[in-house]
Scaffold this motif. Structure first.
Motif, PDB file in Angstrom:
ATOM      1  N   PRO A 263      -0.635  -2.775  -2.189  1.00 29.42           N
ATOM      2  CA  PRO A 263      -1.078  -1.433  -1.833  1.00 29.42           C
ATOM      3  C   PRO A 263      -0.003  -0.397  -2.175  1.00 29.42           C
ATOM      4  O   PRO A 263       1.194  -0.658  -2.015  1.00 29.42           O
ATOM      5  CB  PRO A 263      -1.278  -1.529  -0.312  1.00 29.42           C
ATOM      6  CG  PRO A 263      -1.651  -2.963  -0.091  1.00 29.42           C
ATOM      7  CD  PRO A 263      -0.806  -3.725  -1.081  1.00 29.42           C
ATOM      8  N   ASN A 264      -0.468   0.756  -2.694  1.00 30.76           N
ATOM      9  CA  ASN A 264       0.407   1.879  -3.024  1.00 30.76           C
ATOM     10  C   ASN A 264       1.313   1.592  -4.236  1.00 30.76           C
ATOM     11  O   ASN A 264       2.250   2.356  -4.498  1.00 30.76           O
ATOM     12  CB  ASN A 264       1.258   2.320  -1.832  1.00 30.76           C
ATOM     13  CG  ASN A 264       0.426   2.526  -0.584  1.00 30.76           C
ATOM     14  OD1 ASN A 264      -0.765   2.830  -0.675  1.00 30.76           O
ATOM     15  ND2 ASN A 264       1.010   2.345   0.577  1.00 30.76           N
ATOM     16  N   LEU A 289      -8.325   0.290  -6.650  1.00 33.56           N
ATOM     17  CA  LEU A 289      -7.455   1.438  -6.960  1.00 33.56           C
ATOM     18  C   LEU A 289      -7.532   2.466  -5.833  1.00 33.56           C
ATOM     19  O   LEU A 289      -6.512   2.979  -5.370  1.00 33.56           O
ATOM     20  CB  LEU A 289      -7.892   2.095  -8.276  1.00 33.56           C
ATOM     21  CG  LEU A 289      -7.396   1.454  -9.583  1.00 33.56           C
ATOM     22  CD1 LEU A 289      -8.235   1.939 -10.766  1.00 33.56           C
ATOM     23  CD2 LEU A 289      -5.922   1.774  -9.830  1.00 33.56           C
ATOM     24  N   VAL A 290      -8.768   2.759  -5.400  1.00 32.56           N
ATOM     25  CA  VAL A 290      -8.968   3.829  -4.417  1.00 32.56           C
ATOM     26  C   VAL A 290      -8.492   3.409  -3.031  1.00 32.56           C
ATOM     27  O   VAL A 290      -7.654   4.082  -2.420  1.00 32.56           O
ATOM     28  CB  VAL A 290     -10.454   4.244  -4.373  1.00 32.56           C
ATOM     29  CG1 VAL A 290     -10.709   5.215  -3.220  1.00 32.56           C
ATOM     30  CG2 VAL A 290     -10.857   4.863  -5.704  1.00 32.56           C
ATOM     31  N   LEU A 291      -9.003   2.293  -2.535  1.00 33.20           N
ATOM     32  CA  LEU A 291      -8.744   1.942  -1.130  1.00 33.20           C
ATOM     33  C   LEU A 291      -7.277   1.614  -0.887  1.00 33.20           C
ATOM     34  O   LEU A 291      -6.813   1.679   0.257  1.00 33.20           O
ATOM     35  CB  LEU A 291      -9.639   0.778  -0.693  1.00 33.20           C
ATOM     36  CG  LEU A 291     -11.126   1.117  -0.565  1.00 33.20           C
ATOM     37  CD1 LEU A 291     -11.913  -0.093  -0.074  1.00 33.20           C
ATOM     38  CD2 LEU A 291     -11.343   2.306   0.383  1.00 33.20           C
ATOM     39  N   HIS A 292      -6.551   1.269  -1.949  1.00 32.40           N
ATOM     40  CA  HIS A 292      -5.130   0.966  -1.769  1.00 32.40           C
ATOM     41  C   HIS A 292      -4.220   1.902  -2.543  1.00 32.40           C
ATOM     42  O   HIS A 292      -3.069   1.551  -2.839  1.00 32.40           O
ATOM     43  CB  HIS A 292      -4.851  -0.510  -2.081  1.00 32.40           C
ATOM     44  CG  HIS A 292      -5.258  -1.416  -0.960  1.00 32.40           C
ATOM     45  ND1 HIS A 292      -5.910  -2.603  -1.140  1.00 32.40           N
ATOM     46  CD2 HIS A 292      -5.118  -1.271   0.382  1.00 32.40           C
ATOM     47  CE1 HIS A 292      -6.145  -3.152   0.044  1.00 32.40           C
ATOM     48  NE2 HIS A 292      -5.680  -2.367   0.978  1.00 32.40           N
ATOM     49  N   ASN A 293      -4.747   3.099  -2.864  1.00 27.01           N
ATOM     50  CA  ASN A 293      -3.875   4.148  -3.436  1.00 27.01           C
ATOM     51  C   ASN A 293      -3.040   3.646  -4.619  1.00 27.01           C
ATOM     52  O   ASN A 293      -1.850   3.969  -4.734  1.00 27.01           O
ATOM     53  CB  ASN A 293      -2.897   4.661  -2.363  1.00 27.01           C
ATOM     54  CG  ASN A 293      -3.554   5.374  -1.202  1.00 27.01           C
ATOM     55  OD1 ASN A 293      -4.083   6.476  -1.366  1.00 27.01           O
ATOM     56  ND2 ASN A 293      -3.552   4.747  -0.034  1.00 27.01           N
ATOM     57  N   LYS A 294      -3.651   2.852  -5.493  1.00 27.06           N
ATOM     58  CA  LYS A 294      -2.886   2.312  -6.620  1.00 27.06           C
ATOM     59  C   LYS A 294      -2.923   3.261  -7.822  1.00 27.06           C
ATOM     60  O   LYS A 294      -3.840   4.079  -7.940  1.00 27.06           O
ATOM     61  CB  LYS A 294      -3.428   0.939  -7.017  1.00 27.06           C
ATOM     62  CG  LYS A 294      -3.248  -0.100  -5.919  1.00 27.06           C
ATOM     63  CD  LYS A 294      -3.771  -1.471  -6.348  1.00 27.06           C
ATOM     64  CE  LYS A 294      -3.570  -2.495  -5.227  1.00 27.06           C
ATOM     65  NZ  LYS A 294      -4.060  -3.841  -5.625  1.00 27.06           N
ATOM     66  N   ALA A 295      -1.951   3.116  -8.697  1.00 25.21           N
ATOM     67  CA  ALA A 295      -1.866   3.983  -9.879  1.00 25.21           C
ATOM     68  C   ALA A 295      -1.603   3.164 -11.133  1.00 25.21           C
ATOM     69  O   ALA A 295      -0.910   2.142 -11.089  1.00 25.21           O
ATOM     70  CB  ALA A 295      -0.745   5.008  -9.701  1.00 25.21           C
ATOM     71  N   LEU A 296      -2.166   3.620 -12.240  1.00 26.84           N
ATOM     72  CA  LEU A 296      -1.902   3.065 -13.575  1.00 26.84           C
ATOM     73  C   LEU A 296      -1.451   4.217 -14.462  1.00 26.84           C
ATOM     74  O   LEU A 296      -2.150   5.230 -14.572  1.00 26.84           O
ATOM     75  CB  LEU A 296      -3.181   2.497 -14.193  1.00 26.84           C
ATOM     76  CG  LEU A 296      -3.639   1.102 -13.846  1.00 26.84           C
ATOM     77  CD1 LEU A 296      -4.839   0.738 -14.728  1.00 26.84           C
ATOM     78  CD2 LEU A 296      -2.530   0.068 -14.015  1.00 26.84           C
TER      79      LEU A 296
END
Lengths: 355, 355
Positions: A263-264, A289-296
């Protein structure tokens, strides 16, 4: 003077004779010492990436160079100063990205790249460059100066990764490098020696007896054989990681990165694959991506500030590791070996003149 | 007291009688004024998202509330103060994310969400809350206070988007909103009225005569009918945009966003889709992310600072637009209409007590 050039897609690199360049006003003349070889060079040779300079029928290769100022030609540089050249150059006079020192953010068509796209590279006994693109390097680091450009690529990627997580408190302690080629191993060394991640992993598809796999352990990382543990299974097998650094160009890895992240977390993508259609569980990836605030983040190239940071980083890498990287330096007469060395040699470079 | 509760996946929201809660130490008692309804409520009702509180057989709905402090109960709040509650609560005493004021960054299992996951919501005549989660709102904005939570979601998404582009000079002047539901339209209004993008676009799949499509034009945006112009064709039909805000939950949009972005652009993803497998040209998307420094960020929820920013933003939205949003407020006795109103009503809310 001697140079190494290629007709991309039509042949192998050859030693050619070219006129020694004369510096224009604002340019210095640099005597080339060493030039590294990486995957991009091989893509250029194969004709998969890059372009000839306008009107040229061959491209001088090389974008990972270190040299010494032969003639400052009225610039602020001094004769004898060791320098590393940056790669991108203005395609014409006015360009906002170059004006503000961010050529790495210029879109396609708004730059040329020495040794890659539309401009000759540094694999020649001499090259010229505007002084603003020549980054001084201390004499004691000059023998390793051909590592500055690849390190700068990671400096940029990490700067963007950290920025992307700067809206909240992010204290990453685990990182995964996808790929155990030269850039992957250099990045792993940075993660271990400079950034001091608690736990690092490096994924490859080589047997555990391979010298580059042994390097992973020696650097302090855990090797992950992608034939045993696919990227998406790394959280179950090891742990979900805060940072993923993709240096394979294998497009599925870009998507699997979402599943490997904690997450994050943030994944930085650096590979440049060809088009390739495949199926993904897009719903699950999107949701995750959304529920765990992930970024690419995709990142490419680097600017002068990243080269300067890379020189600081180079000084902090363990000596035994940089010696291993320097073991693949070949004399100019043996340049073919530098291109053809098997993957047991971690990194190769060509020496044009003794440091 | 009266409350609106549901057994998720097994029925429709119903008016129920529940005991009025007593505030614990550190908590205030709040008299509820208005509570908005959004897509998440409908997902909870359908049983696709969320969870009952431990031991409960129904869930009080509602996470977009505004109320007035009835009993400060020794907290720093004053009786009669209008407040908007944040949504996430500690699942237990110790939680690092809540300790540092970033509950929005807590992973699954490390929070409950009022009205959604594991905690009753605000659709009741009274609710209690620790004072730290009650954000004061000026009296003149209180009638619109049910819009603060959705605005805060966009405040967070934009904060993360801007942070992700903070390692270089980024001056976005075009933005695209995917979705013309309430959150999409509120975000479009923020882009036009508060952030002052030069050009904005809003994608939907409704006919041009639909009232929400007319709102897009009235706000200053260009409507894109996804049945005529798929996301990936927006650059050819209109322009590649600097920022994409995805509020559809349609998983293909997450991937098509990469193609709609201009170089150095960022897409923020907010939808929460179900698993869905489909084919993508992963090679092309990966290559495009890298060569043009693009970013994709998932973001969820928001923290108190985003609520405070949202109250400032609310004050800056055009009166005619907020009046349009307030036109969907229903009295408690007509609560069923608030859930069943067709999509011609931009936004609905239930009034528990007059403001």
């Amino acid at each position: 003077m001697k140079a190494i050039a290629v007709d991309p897609g039509a042949g192998q690199p050859a030693l050619v004779e070219r006129p020694r360049p004369d510096p224009e006003p604002g340019e210095a003349l640099v005597r080339t010492l060493r030039v590294g070889i990486d995957g991009t060079d091989h893509e250029v040779i194969a004709g998969h990436h890059g372009d000839l300079p306008d009107g040229a029928d061959e491209l001088v290769l090389g974008h990972e160079a270190v040299g010494v100022v032969e003639d400052p030609n009225g610039t602020a540089l001094e004769s004898g100063q060791f320098v590393v050249p940056t790669v991108r150059r203005r395609p014409d006079e006015t360009n906002e990205f170059f004006d503000r020192g961010e050529p790495d953010m210029a879109p396609s068509g708004e730059y040329v790249e020495r040794g890659i796209v539309g401009a000759h590279g540094f694999m020649a006994e001499y090259f010229t460059s505007p002084a603003e693109y020549l980054v001084p390097i201390p004499a004691e680091l000059a023998p390793l100066g051909f590592l500055v450009e690849p390190i700068s690529i990671t400096e940029k990627a990490l700067e963007h990764a950290v920025a992307s997580r700067s809206a909240f408190e992010w204290e990453p302690d685990s990182a995964l490098v996808l790929g155990n080629g030269p850039l992957g191993l250099i990045t792993l060394a940075m993660f271990e020696s400079v950034l001091e991640f608690d736990r690092t992993y490096c994924l490859g598809r080589r047997d555990r007896s391979h010298p580059t796999v042994e390097l992973v352990s020696e650097l302090g990382g855990t090797y992950v054989d992608s034939r045993e543990t696919p990227v998406a299974e790394i959280p179950a097998e090891h742990e979900a990681v805060d940072l993923v650094y993709e240096a394979t160009g294998h497009a599925k890895h870009a998507f699997e990165t979402v599943e490997a992240l904690a997450p994050n977390g943030v994944g930085v993508l650096l590979g440049v694959p060809e088009p390739w259609k495949f199926e993904v569980d897009g719903g699950r990836l999107h949701r995750e991506l959304v529920l765990h605030n992930k970024a690419l983040l995709g990142t490419v190239n680097s600017h002068r500030g990243h080269f300067e940071a890379a020189i600081d980083t180079l000084a902090q890498l363990p000596d035994w590791f940089t010696e291993e990287l320097a073991a693949g330096v070949y004399d100019l007469e043996n340049y073919r070996d530098a291109f053809d060395a098997g993957d047991e040699v971690v990194k190769t470079a060509i020496e044009f003149d003794g440091v």
